[in-house]
Design a protein around this motif. Structure first.
Motif, PDB file in Angstrom:
ATOM      1  N   GLN A  19     -10.470   4.734  -3.265  1.00 40.56           N
ATOM      2  CA  GLN A  19      -9.485   4.487  -2.213  1.00 40.56           C
ATOM      3  C   GLN A  19      -9.101   3.007  -2.168  1.00 40.56           C
ATOM      4  N   ILE A  20     -10.066   2.118  -2.298  1.00 38.75           N
ATOM      5  CA  ILE A  20      -9.788   0.683  -2.286  1.00 38.75           C
ATOM      6  C   ILE A  20      -8.900   0.304  -3.464  1.00 38.75           C
ATOM      7  N   THR A  48      -5.200   1.390  -2.964  1.00 40.07           N
ATOM      8  CA  THR A  48      -4.437   0.760  -1.884  1.00 40.07           C
ATOM      9  C   THR A  48      -3.696  -0.457  -2.420  1.00 40.07           C
ATOM     10  N   PRO A  49      -2.381  -0.553  -2.175  1.00 39.14           N
ATOM     11  CA  PRO A  49      -1.636  -1.736  -2.630  1.00 39.14           C
ATOM     12  C   PRO A  49      -2.114  -2.999  -1.919  1.00 39.14           C
ATOM     13  N   SER A  50      -1.915  -4.128  -2.566  1.00 34.93           N
ATOM     14  CA  SER A  50      -2.305  -5.409  -1.965  1.00 34.93           C
ATOM     15  C   SER A  50      -1.460  -5.660  -0.713  1.00 34.93           C
ATOM     16  N   GLN A  82       2.388  -4.607   0.120  1.00 38.55           N
ATOM     17  CA  GLN A  82       2.745  -3.889   1.341  1.00 38.55           C
ATOM     18  C   GLN A  82       3.833  -4.633   2.114  1.00 38.55           C
TER      19      GLN A  82
END
Length: 115
Positions: free
Chosen positions: A26-27, A30-32, A36
């Motif tokens: 998941q980490i 996730t986009p930076s 975002q």
């Protein structure tokens, strides 16, 4: 096995924690924060008059709204780093040609994939 640089390496037969693996996946997915922010600015530009030419004031508003939407709640140092990283991702030649808000949104989404 001991590696002087990396320390001990777990053996291949060491048990894996499926919960930890799921969190790690998941980490990594996730986009930076910078990505975002660029995506949030693109969303704003795409929703509000996408056929109009983007002005400096329009860019500032889109970026400020993205900052508020994405970075609220993060420490100041983290928020500043993400904002600077997002701005550094923009190429200087992007500013030379006049573009509509919708075209800018496409460019920002493209850049967000690499940040």
């Amino acid at each position: 096995m001991l590696d002087r640089i990396r320390g001990h390496r777990p053996s291949p037969s060491a048990p894996r924690d499926p919960e930890a693996d799921a969190v790690l996946r998941q980490i990594l997915a996730t986009p930076s924060l910078a990505a975002q922010m660029l995506t949030a600015a693109a969303d704003h530009l795409d929703k509000h008059k996408p056929t109009d030419e983007l002005s400096v004031a329009g860019w500032a508003r889109a970026f400020a709204l993205a900052d508020a939407r994405v970075l609220t709640g993060y420490p100041q140092a983290v928020a500043q780093h993400a904002g600077r990283r997002a701005m550094r991702a923009l190429r200087s030649d992007m500013w030379d040609s006049a573009r509509t808000r919708g075209e800018w949104a496409l460019c920002l989404r493209d850049i967000a994939r690499s940040v």
